[in-house]
Design an enzyme around this catalytic site. Sequence first.
Site, short mmCIF file in Angstrom:
data_model
loop_
_atom_site.label_atom_id
_atom_site.label_comp_id
_atom_site.label_asym_id
_atom_site.label_seq_id
_atom_site.Cartn_x
_atom_site.Cartn_y
_atom_site.Cartn_z
N PRO A 2 0.89 -0.91 0.27
CG PRO A 2 0.03 -1.43 2.08
CD PRO A 2 0.79 -2.22 1.03
CD GLU A 3 3.56 3.92 -3.41
OE1 GLU A 3 3.67 4.91 -2.94
OE2 GLU A 3 4.27 3.36 -4.93
CG HIS A 93 -2.84 -15.59 7.24
ND1 HIS A 93 -1.58 -16.00 8.17
CD2 HIS A 93 -2.85 -16.49 5.74
CE1 HIS A 93 -1.34 -17.62 6.77
NE2 HIS A 93 -2.17 -17.31 6.13
NE ARG A 112 5.75 -10.98 1.91
CZ ARG A 112 6.26 -10.52 0.87
NH1 ARG A 112 5.39 -9.82 -0.32
NH2 ARG A 112 7.18 -10.51 0.99
#
Length: 279
Positions: A2-3, A93, A112
Amino acid sequence: MPELPEVETVMRGLAARLQGRRIVRAAVSRPDMRWPFPEGLAARLTGARVEGFRRRAKYILMRLDAGQSVLIHLGMSGRLVLDRAAPNRPVAHEHLVLETDHGWRMGFVDPRRFGSVDLVATTDEDSHRLLAGLGPEPLGADFTPEQLSDALAGRRTPIKAALLDQRTVAGLGNIYVCEALFRAGISPRRSAHTVAGARAGRLVPAIKATLEEAIAAGGSSLRDYVQPDGELGYFQHAWKVYGREGEPCERCPGDAACTGIARIVQSARSTFYCPRTQR
Ligand SMILES: [Zn+2]
């Protein structure tokens, strides 16, 4: 990854659903993500009222009534998901869950685990170790051509690398740096210290406009910034150069001298640009 515009969109989606609500249940499924969760995180969140939100670079701060802020970083693969009702089976997750007094549920899903969650006193947000060294906010009033010129003075690295350095300006990632340099007509290879005067005067508004357009795209394509499936923050947006190697460049249509958008590798990251108009 994500930016900044995605993070801004995530924050607006959270604000639309959670602001003013009380957290009635909080749970963590493991002791850590990228870093350990704060001691007693779930207990400290339970019962707190969500006062408001702030974004700093790519961090989200959820401000609680007891003078604490929850600092959330999505990392590489983190996603925040809002649901109306609890799923009837465990979500893979999902490391942190909050439930509010109006029946919404926020899950932080991150396979992750490069994302992180921390608590910080609201009055001390900017001195948190993850925020203390950040440069100015690109959409803030203190990010100006003069400020940028000063920050780049004497720096011999390519402007692309200098803009990715979070101490120069906070929250810019690879995609938006490529897009902003294209908009400003500045070569990504140009030595950073030469971006001053008129060039800095073009680059700063180009950075702001590029980010603002992407944030607007998120707002127009998502209802209240939330996707139909409850996921926050991702939306379709068309890049002008990013990922477009070999395609015609919109700035020089039909120009035989333009060979299309080029890709080079800088600091192990792909850079996309128009070699003809970006100098
Ligand atoms: Zn071109």
